[in-house]
Design a protein around this motif. Structure first.
Motif, PDB file in Angstrom:
ATOM      1  N   MET A   6     -95.427  31.416 -24.678  1.00 22.82           N
ATOM      2  CA  MET A   6     -94.466  31.800 -25.703  1.00 22.82           C
ATOM      3  C   MET A   6     -93.578  30.613 -26.049  1.00 22.82           C
ATOM      4  O   MET A   6     -93.182  29.841 -25.181  1.00 22.82           O
ATOM      5  N   GLU A   7     -93.261  30.466 -27.330  1.00 26.00           N
ATOM      6  CA  GLU A   7     -92.226  29.532 -27.743  1.00 26.00           C
ATOM      7  C   GLU A   7     -90.880  30.138 -27.338  1.00 26.00           C
ATOM      8  O   GLU A   7     -90.708  31.355 -27.361  1.00 26.00           O
ATOM      9  N   GLU A   8     -89.902  29.301 -26.996  1.00 22.99           N
ATOM     10  CA  GLU A   8     -88.613  29.828 -26.542  1.00 22.99           C
ATOM     11  C   GLU A   8     -87.461  28.997 -27.098  1.00 22.99           C
ATOM     12  O   GLU A   8     -87.524  27.772 -27.147  1.00 22.99           O
ATOM     13  N   THR A   9     -86.401  29.692 -27.513  1.00 20.17           N
ATOM     14  CA  THR A   9     -85.190  29.037 -27.979  1.00 20.17           C
ATOM     15  C   THR A   9     -84.001  29.926 -27.649  1.00 20.17           C
ATOM     16  O   THR A   9     -84.168  31.065 -27.197  1.00 20.17           O
ATOM     17  N   ASN A  10     -82.809  29.417 -27.882  1.00 22.42           N
ATOM     18  CA  ASN A  10     -81.604  30.196 -27.597  1.00 22.42           C
ATOM     19  C   ASN A  10     -81.337  31.193 -28.716  1.00 22.42           C
ATOM     20  O   ASN A  10     -81.494  30.876 -29.900  1.00 22.42           O
ATOM     21  N   LEU A  11     -80.906  32.396 -28.324  1.00 21.17           N
ATOM     22  CA  LEU A  11     -80.421  33.342 -29.316  1.00 21.17           C
ATOM     23  C   LEU A  11     -79.047  32.897 -29.790  1.00 21.17           C
ATOM     24  O   LEU A  11     -78.197  32.497 -28.977  1.00 21.17           O
ATOM     25  N   VAL A  12     -78.821  32.956 -31.089  1.00 21.91           N
ATOM     26  CA  VAL A  12     -77.530  32.574 -31.659  1.00 21.91           C
ATOM     27  C   VAL A  12     -76.891  33.814 -32.259  1.00 21.91           C
ATOM     28  O   VAL A  12     -77.506  34.520 -33.066  1.00 21.91           O
ATOM     29  N   TYR A  13     -75.636  34.075 -31.859  1.00 20.20           N
ATOM     30  CA  TYR A  13     -74.928  35.260 -32.320  1.00 20.20           C
ATOM     31  C   TYR A  13     -73.863  34.884 -33.337  1.00 20.20           C
ATOM     32  O   TYR A  13     -73.303  33.786 -33.300  1.00 20.20           O
ATOM     33  N   SER A  14     -73.566  35.806 -34.228  1.00 19.66           N
ATOM     34  CA  SER A  14     -72.557  35.555 -35.250  1.00 19.66           C
ATOM     35  C   SER A  14     -71.186  35.400 -34.607  1.00 19.66           C
ATOM     36  O   SER A  14     -70.764  36.231 -33.804  1.00 19.66           O
ATOM     37  N   PRO A  15     -70.452  34.353 -34.968  1.00 14.56           N
ATOM     38  CA  PRO A  15     -69.104  34.182 -34.417  1.00 14.56           C
ATOM     39  C   PRO A  15     -68.117  35.192 -34.976  1.00 14.56           C
ATOM     40  O   PRO A  15     -67.013  35.341 -34.458  1.00 14.56           O
ATOM     41  N   ASP A  16     -68.494  35.898 -36.044  1.00 12.20           N
ATOM     42  CA  ASP A  16     -67.619  36.878 -36.669  1.00 12.20           C
ATOM     43  C   ASP A  16     -67.803  38.279 -36.106  1.00 12.20           C
ATOM     44  O   ASP A  16     -67.225  39.231 -36.608  1.00 12.20           O
ATOM     45  N   GLY A  17     -68.648  38.425 -35.083  1.00 10.38           N
ATOM     46  CA  GLY A  17     -68.876  39.735 -34.501  1.00 10.38           C
ATOM     47  C   GLY A  17     -69.811  40.607 -35.304  1.00 10.38           C
ATOM     48  O   GLY A  17     -69.891  41.816 -35.080  1.00 10.38           O
ATOM     49  N   GLU A  18     -70.546  40.018 -36.257  1.00 13.69           N
ATOM     50  CA  GLU A  18     -71.508  40.788 -37.044  1.00 13.69           C
ATOM     51  C   GLU A  18     -72.717  41.138 -36.178  1.00 13.69           C
ATOM     52  O   GLU A  18     -73.014  40.454 -35.204  1.00 13.69           O
ATOM     53  N   PRO A  19     -73.446  42.212 -36.510  1.00  8.08           N
ATOM     54  CA  PRO A  19     -74.555  42.656 -35.651  1.00  8.08           C
ATOM     55  C   PRO A  19     -75.787  41.762 -35.681  1.00  8.08           C
ATOM     56  O   PRO A  19     -76.622  41.827 -34.782  1.00  8.08           O
ATOM     57  N   ALA A  20     -75.952  40.917 -36.713  1.00  7.54           N
ATOM     58  CA  ALA A  20     -77.161  40.100 -36.830  1.00  7.54           C
ATOM     59  C   ALA A  20     -77.152  38.954 -35.820  1.00  7.54           C
ATOM     60  O   ALA A  20     -76.097  38.508 -35.363  1.00  7.54           O
ATOM     61  N   PHE A  21     -78.349  38.497 -35.472  1.00  6.72           N
ATOM     62  CA  PHE A  21     -78.498  37.345 -34.588  1.00  6.72           C
ATOM     63  C   PHE A  21     -79.775  36.615 -34.975  1.00  6.72           C
ATOM     64  O   PHE A  21     -80.620  37.141 -35.695  1.00  6.72           O
ATOM     65  N   GLY A  22     -79.905  35.377 -34.481  1.00  5.40           N
ATOM     66  CA  GLY A  22     -81.080  34.603 -34.856  1.00  5.40           C
ATOM     67  C   GLY A  22     -81.234  33.380 -33.994  1.00  5.40           C
ATOM     68  O   GLY A  22     -80.948  33.402 -32.797  1.00  5.40           O
TER      69      GLY A  22
END
Length: 530
Positions: free
Chosen positions: A324-340
């Motif tokens: 599997m390819e692997e990277t860090n999950l990045v979360y919105s600094p504004d507390g929004e539900p989306a991540f990427g």
């Protein structure tokens, strides 16, 4: 938020019962009685592109309009927020295609909710937090409070549809709290619970007032209702249990009982199942019980209506087939539900694109990195990332005539289709679809499949690519470029893992009919506490 949290859900004592599914008796057990190494599963079917030319063109136009409306709502929500700020068990859920219902590219998950359990078709949404169902509260004097009198068959009016398009008639399954003995409504007086729920509209901490919500977006989409606690029933294959089937009860779900919905295809499904990064999302509650991670594999839109894959909570056996390819999950600094994921480079046919400054992918600047959104179809890129991709593609397809098509940003006079293969090679027009790749933090690289990049015959004789310009960030990876990959979101480790996969090795039972239930939905042995 989900990341960094290790607490589990509160498990209540629930009696064992029998649930008939596909003509068989299934033992239903408490979630804590499931052994390590077990797998809990429900199916997912892909959105299918209609074969008739006129229907296919309408499908693509509707999909583009739906995306535009969704991008507007996400941009408005994000900008508003920034102004304010100046275990080895596995749960799988089947996801079905919504394309047979209305042309808007939705992946649907079939979930059994309530006691007795009733099957509902819910949109799979990684960038949202409020899980809700079309709901009918108790009728009083023959009229439902908050909803006009109607039958279960409704007319879909979608923000994604053009005026000349006929709205299809859709058979819906209504959630009825009065018929579920596991429903418990939240009150405004429950500050620790109701006070933390998103979109809260409580006017006072009144013990008699239901904890209510309203979601309202710039595109006109509105959902209003009340919050409650519910239980889902999901099939589980218990290791060492021998023959027969078992299901597990997953309690503690925060469910919106929606008594009003309008716009944005809300009548094309029974509700929304959220995987967003918020304490009340379905993904957070389920993942907390199953190791803090979930995964899914999105079948291609040409896979057919009878195919399905899975949404899985916990370790997924399908991930054992390769690296599997692997990277860090990045979360919105504004507390929004989306991540990427954080992007470090974009490539076209192996060429690293120059001129894209790092701040284009900076969450602190745009409210997110490259957010992964199953509710969006086309991939939206902010400037100058979009312009760099468009220019690189033009250099490779420069012999084709450019065309302007409303709702799309990269189109050519090109009858791509009949003679073109899965790898995007079209000998008849001397064209090979450019390979676009995103490089993430740590070196992981995503290369969407070629047949997911091209949308053939958007209008007669014109094909468009699945990228669009976003005026406001963050950039969004849509489901057309997530197809034919298996994705794992490991919130406990803060990692995103993925690899190419046809999604055909995800076995299990097909999804039940959304209108089916373990018993008649018109009666209940024990009334719920409302």
């Amino acid at each position: 938020m989900m990341h960094g949290r290790r607490s589990g859900v509160v498990v209540v004592v629930i009696v064992v019962l029998l649930l008939p599914v596909h003509g068989e008796k299934i033992d239903v057990v408490e979630v804590d009685n499931v052994d390590d190494g077990s797998s809990i599963s429900l199916p997912v079917t892909p959105p299918t592109v209609p074969e008739p030319e006129d229907e296919r063109r309408s499908h693509f136009r509707a999909m583009a309009a739906k995306d535009l409306a969704r991008h507007r709502q996400m941009a408005e929500r994000s900008s508003r927020k920034r102004r304010q700020l100046v275990v080895a068990e596995t749960l799988e859920m089947p996801v079905q295609s919504g394309m047979g219902v209305v042309n808007v590219g939705m992946y649907l998950v079939t979930v059994r909710i309530g006691t007795p359990p009733v099957a509902f078709s819910m949109v799979l949404d990684t960038a949202n937090d409020l899980t809700w169902l079309n709901c009918r509260l108790r009728r009083r004097k023959g009229k439902h409070h908050g909803r006009p009198s109607s039958t279960a068959t409704t007319t879909t009016m979608s923000a994604a549809m053009e005026p000349e398009m006929d709205a299809p008639v859709v058979k819906k399954t209504w959630y009825r709290p009065s018929l579920s003995s596991s429903w418990r409504r939240y009150r405004c007086s429950q500050k620790d619970a109701c006070g933390s729920f998103p979109h809260n509209t409580c006017r006072s901490p009144n013990h008699n007032e239901s904890c209510s919500y309203e979601q309202m977006y710039e595109d006109g989409t509105v959902t209003r209702g009340i919050y409650g606690r519910e239980t889902a029933t999901v099939p589980v294959s218990v290791s060492g249990a021998g023959e027969g089937q078992t299901a597990v009860l997953l309690p503690g779900l925060v469910l919106g009982c929606s008594t009003f919905e309008a716009g944005a295809t809300v009548d094309a499904h029974d509700g929304v199942l959220t995987l967003g990064n918020h304490a009340v999302s379905f993904g957070t509650v389920a993942a907390a019980r199953f190791g803090g991670r979930f995964s899914f594999c999105l079948l291609h839109t040409m896979s057919g209506r009878d195919t399905f894959s899975y949404l899985t909570f916990g370790p997924n056996p399908a991930l054992n087939g390769g690296a599997m390819e692997e990277t860090n999950l990045v979360y919105s600094p504004d507390g929004e539900p989306a991540f990427g994921a954080g992007v470090t480079g974009v490539f076209v046919d192996g060429e690293r694109l120059a001129g894209i400054p790092p701040e284009v992918w900076d969450p602190a600047v745009l409210g997110g990195a490259l957010n992964l959104d199953t509710g969006t179809s086309l991939t939206g890129l902010v400037e100058p990332a979009f312009e760099a991709v468009r220019a690189a593609v033009d250099r490779r397809l420069g012999h084709l005539q450019k065309e302007d098509v409303a709702g799309f940003d990269i189109c050519y006079k090109w009858a791509f289709g009949a003679g073109a293969g899965d790898e995007g090679v079209d000998p008849a027009h001397n064209v090979t679809v450019p390979k676009v790749a995103f490089e993430f933090e740590g070196g992981a690289r995503l290369e969407p499949v070629a047949r997911g990049i091209v949308l053939p015959e958007v209008v007669p004789g014109v094909a468009c690519l699945g990228f669009r310009r976003r005026e406001v960030g963050p950039s969004v990876l849509g489901n057309v470029h997530m197809q034919e990959h298996v994705w794992e979101f490991d919130h406990m480790a803060g990692k995103l893992r993925f690899r190419k996969d046809k999604c055909t090795n995800h076995g299990g039972q097909p999804p039940p009919s959304p209108s089916s239930s373990s018993s008649s939905s018109s009666s209940s042995s024990s009334p719920p506490a409302n």
